[in-house]
Design an enzyme around this catalytic site. Structure first.
Site, mmCIF file in Angstrom:
data_model
loop_
_atom_site.group_PDB
_atom_site.id
_atom_site.type_symbol
_atom_site.label_atom_id
_atom_site.label_comp_id
_atom_site.label_asym_id
_atom_site.label_seq_id
_atom_site.Cartn_x
_atom_site.Cartn_y
_atom_site.Cartn_z
ATOM 1 N N GLU A 1 0.726 -1.213 -0.020
ATOM 2 C CA GLU A 1 -0.002 -0.022 -0.047
ATOM 3 C C GLU A 1 1.015 1.286 0.155
ATOM 4 O O GLU A 1 0.345 2.175 -0.722
ATOM 5 C CB GLU A 1 -0.830 -0.067 1.170
ATOM 6 C CG GLU A 1 -2.004 0.957 1.323
ATOM 7 C CD GLU A 1 -2.945 0.946 -0.023
ATOM 8 O OE1 GLU A 1 -3.033 2.167 -0.785
ATOM 9 O OE2 GLU A 1 -3.461 -0.025 -0.357
ATOM 10 N N GLU B 1 1.118 6.655 -7.241
ATOM 11 C CA GLU B 1 -0.040 7.229 -7.242
ATOM 12 C C GLU B 1 0.664 8.800 -7.348
ATOM 13 O O GLU B 1 0.053 9.688 -8.076
ATOM 14 C CB GLU B 1 -1.108 7.103 -6.250
ATOM 15 C CG GLU B 1 -2.004 5.838 -6.772
ATOM 16 C CD GLU B 1 -2.964 5.707 -5.679
ATOM 17 O OE1 GLU B 1 -3.061 6.494 -4.626
ATOM 18 O OE2 GLU B 1 -3.704 4.614 -5.903
#
Length: 160
Positions: A62, A69
């Site tokens: 994550e 991102e």
């Protein structure tokens, strides 16, 4: 001194991810529940190691997903097909690690007698359902709002 600063920067990155990524908050809550309920199960040190590695794998994935991102958002101001592919691949890595972590969980925690013990525990001490419900409610608020949203909500209430 630089050594200790590196820890500060690392924790700052983790906190950023928790503050800004709902899925990271979901993973941290899942890890909390796994850890707390693990005491109801017979587990060896090896089993605990497998569970901890699985949790670390998901949280690390994550974090890397958030890195991908953020870098993509910084590099491309508007839609770009390569950015979509990079973001999809990073999200896929998280999905794979989460699926395999769940598989580790099934392997380690598939102990029907322990599940029955959890039911007996809460049946014999129904008042223990209150703290469980309270913690669950706090966890839901934490997941939905995040630490920053909770802080802002509290500040807004104080200003009234």
């Amino acid at each position: 001194m630089r050594f200790f600063k590196s820890f500060k920067y690392a924790f700052r990155g983790i906190i950023y991810c928790i503050n800004n990524e709902r899925n990271m908050r979901i993973h941290t809550v899942a890890a909390l529940y796994v850890f707390v309920f693990s005491f109801f199960f017979e587990m060896s040190r090896t089993s605990y190691a497998a569970v901890l590695i699985a949790i670390a794998m998901v949280i690390t994935a994550e974090l890397f997903n958030t890195v991908a991102e953020e870098l993509c958002d910084m590099a491309a101001a508007s839609f770009h097909p390569v950015v979509r592919i990079i973001k999809d691949m990073a999200a896929g890595a998280v999905l794979i690690s989460a699926v395999f972590a769940a598989a580790v969980g099934v392997c380690v925690f598939w102990q029907p007698a322990s599940f029955a013990g959890i039911l007996r525990y809460f049946a014999s001490s129904p008042l223990m359902l209150l703290p469980l419900a309270a913690v669950t409610a706090v966890c839901i608020v934490y997941i939905v709002m995040g630490p920053i949203g909770i802080r802002d909500y509290i500040r807004k209430k104080r200003e009234k």
